[in-house]
Write a protein that holds these residues in place. Sequence first.
Motif, mmCIF file in Angstrom:
data_model
loop_
_atom_site.group_PDB
_atom_site.id
_atom_site.type_symbol
_atom_site.label_atom_id
_atom_site.label_comp_id
_atom_site.label_asym_id
_atom_site.label_seq_id
_atom_site.Cartn_x
_atom_site.Cartn_y
_atom_site.Cartn_z
ATOM 1 N N LEU A 21 0.825 -1.213 0.000
ATOM 2 C CA LEU A 21 0.000 0.000 0.000
ATOM 3 C C LEU A 21 0.855 1.258 0.000
ATOM 4 O O LEU A 21 0.563 2.226 -0.720
ATOM 5 C CB LEU A 21 -0.933 -0.012 1.210
ATOM 6 C CG LEU A 21 -2.055 -1.050 1.180
ATOM 7 C CD1 LEU A 21 -2.854 -1.009 2.468
ATOM 8 C CD2 LEU A 21 -2.973 -0.822 -0.014
ATOM 9 N N GLU A 22 1.918 1.269 0.799
ATOM 10 C CA GLU A 22 2.719 2.488 0.914
ATOM 11 C C GLU A 22 3.679 2.659 -0.256
ATOM 12 O O GLU A 22 4.384 3.662 -0.325
ATOM 13 C CB GLU A 22 3.445 2.502 2.252
ATOM 14 C CG GLU A 22 2.469 2.674 3.416
ATOM 15 C CD GLU A 22 3.123 2.972 4.745
ATOM 16 O OE1 GLU A 22 4.312 2.612 4.918
ATOM 17 O OE2 GLU A 22 2.443 3.570 5.617
ATOM 18 N N SER A 23 3.676 1.696 -1.199
ATOM 19 C CA SER A 23 4.401 1.923 -2.452
ATOM 20 C C SER A 23 3.661 2.940 -3.314
ATOM 21 O O SER A 23 4.220 3.481 -4.266
ATOM 22 C CB SER A 23 4.567 0.615 -3.221
ATOM 23 O OG SER A 23 3.313 0.142 -3.727
ATOM 24 N N ASP A 24 2.398 3.192 -2.966
ATOM 25 C CA ASP A 24 1.594 4.231 -3.610
ATOM 26 C C ASP A 24 1.714 5.498 -2.768
ATOM 27 O O ASP A 24 1.344 5.502 -1.585
ATOM 28 C CB ASP A 24 0.134 3.783 -3.694
ATOM 29 C CG ASP A 24 -0.735 4.750 -4.496
ATOM 30 O OD1 ASP A 24 -0.676 5.969 -4.242
ATOM 31 O OD2 ASP A 24 -1.481 4.283 -5.370
ATOM 32 N N ALA A 25 2.210 6.566 -3.358
ATOM 33 C CA ALA A 25 2.457 7.802 -2.613
ATOM 34 C C ALA A 25 1.180 8.420 -2.059
ATOM 35 O O ALA A 25 1.240 9.262 -1.158
ATOM 36 C CB ALA A 25 3.172 8.812 -3.511
ATOM 37 N N GLY A 26 0.028 7.980 -2.558
ATOM 38 C CA GLY A 26 -1.226 8.558 -2.111
ATOM 39 C C GLY A 26 -1.891 7.783 -0.990
ATOM 40 O O GLY A 26 -3.029 8.088 -0.614
ATOM 41 N N ILE A 27 -1.205 6.764 -0.456
ATOM 42 C CA ILE A 27 -1.783 5.917 0.596
ATOM 43 C C ILE A 27 -0.871 5.909 1.808
ATOM 44 O O ILE A 27 0.345 5.759 1.683
ATOM 45 C CB ILE A 27 -1.994 4.478 0.094
ATOM 46 C CG1 ILE A 27 -2.993 4.455 -1.072
ATOM 47 C CG2 ILE A 27 -2.481 3.569 1.220
ATOM 48 C CD1 ILE A 27 -3.193 3.081 -1.699
ATOM 49 N N GLU A 28 -1.460 6.058 2.998
ATOM 50 C CA GLU A 28 -0.719 6.018 4.251
ATOM 51 C C GLU A 28 -1.380 5.012 5.191
ATOM 52 O O GLU A 28 -2.589 5.075 5.427
ATOM 53 C CB GLU A 28 -0.728 7.398 4.914
ATOM 54 C CG GLU A 28 -0.067 7.417 6.292
ATOM 55 C CD GLU A 28 -0.272 8.741 7.021
ATOM 56 O OE1 GLU A 28 0.368 8.929 8.057
ATOM 57 O OE2 GLU A 28 -1.079 9.567 6.534
ATOM 58 N N ARG A 109 -1.214 -5.330 -7.270
ATOM 59 C CA ARG A 109 -1.820 -4.114 -7.825
ATOM 60 C C ARG A 109 -3.317 -4.075 -7.570
ATOM 61 O O ARG A 109 -3.908 -2.987 -7.506
ATOM 62 C CB ARG A 109 -1.535 -4.028 -9.327
ATOM 63 C CG ARG A 109 -0.070 -3.750 -9.662
ATOM 64 C CD ARG A 109 0.214 -3.857 -11.133
ATOM 65 N NE ARG A 109 0.042 -5.228 -11.614
ATOM 66 C CZ ARG A 109 0.305 -5.628 -12.856
ATOM 67 N NH1 ARG A 109 0.739 -4.743 -13.751
ATOM 68 N NH2 ARG A 109 0.125 -6.880 -13.225
ATOM 69 N N ILE A 112 -4.003 -2.221 -4.201
ATOM 70 C CA ILE A 112 -3.986 -0.759 -4.336
ATOM 71 C C ILE A 112 -5.231 -0.280 -5.070
ATOM 72 O O ILE A 112 -5.886 0.687 -4.652
ATOM 73 C CB ILE A 112 -2.711 -0.307 -5.075
ATOM 74 C CG1 ILE A 112 -1.479 -0.609 -4.215
ATOM 75 C CG2 ILE A 112 -2.782 1.181 -5.413
ATOM 76 C CD1 ILE A 112 -0.162 -0.334 -4.910
ATOM 77 N N ALA A 113 -5.588 -0.964 -6.153
ATOM 78 C CA ALA A 113 -6.777 -0.572 -6.919
ATOM 79 C C ALA A 113 -8.030 -0.682 -6.061
ATOM 80 O O ALA A 113 -8.915 0.179 -6.114
ATOM 81 C CB ALA A 113 -6.911 -1.438 -8.169
ATOM 82 N N ARG A 116 -8.139 2.127 -3.402
ATOM 83 C CA ARG A 116 -8.466 3.413 -4.042
ATOM 84 C C ARG A 116 -9.941 3.455 -4.459
ATOM 85 O O ARG A 116 -10.601 4.489 -4.317
ATOM 86 C CB ARG A 116 -7.565 3.643 -5.258
ATOM 87 C CG ARG A 116 -6.152 4.070 -4.882
ATOM 88 C CD ARG A 116 -5.404 4.672 -6.065
ATOM 89 N NE ARG A 116 -4.270 5.456 -5.622
ATOM 90 C CZ ARG A 116 -4.333 6.705 -5.216
ATOM 91 N NH1 ARG A 116 -5.499 7.319 -5.193
ATOM 92 N NH2 ARG A 116 -3.264 7.353 -4.818
#
Length: 217
Positions: A21-28, A109, A112-113, A116
């Motif tokens: 999840l944190e590989s996506d800059a928009g997720i914390e 992936r 993450i999808a 989001r």
Amino acid sequence: MIRVLIADDEAMIRAGVRAILESDAGIEVVHEAADGREAIIGAQRHRPDVAVLDIRMPVLDGLSAAAEIVATMPATQVVMLTTFGEDDYVERALGGGALGFLLKAADPRELIAGVRAVADGGAYLSPEIARRVIAPYREGANARNAQARDAVASLTDREREVLSLLSAGASNAEIGGRLHLVEGTVKGHVSAILIKLGVRNRVEAAVLAHRGGLVAR
């Protein structure tokens, strides 16, 4: 920034989910929990946008935790992430208000999808789960399919466009971008679609769209 809570009784799984999840800059990731009760307490404290819950956990299972979070913290959307894709689990999860159901063996992936999508008010099912949810409606369901076609036909052209994209897993923002609509207008169309189709959520609307032939099977 999408704020996420993770709950799984295996520390290695939690670490892996966090890393994905944190590989996506928009997720914390704001909190990790090792059981369902701790997940509820963590959700109350941190008010995440999305709770990613395992199904089988000690103290309180993920399905029970999901139902409690949905009932008491409606701003927190729930995604079930599990090794087990039994139909009973899927039915109970979606019936309890979860908007996502993902398998741990799926492509990272998809996680993450899925996060989001539900953070944006959408829904997300692993393709394998989606096929199984839809399959019963394809077998010996001619009458139900006819009703679904009539329901879909009652929508306006614009509503059918929105429903088609929604059924493909698009978020409100993505639908707006495709149709050149502001997000508030998309939300209005989605609300109208749910009312006209007589369904409770986007997952049920997507299933009906498949039954009604709006979306290719």
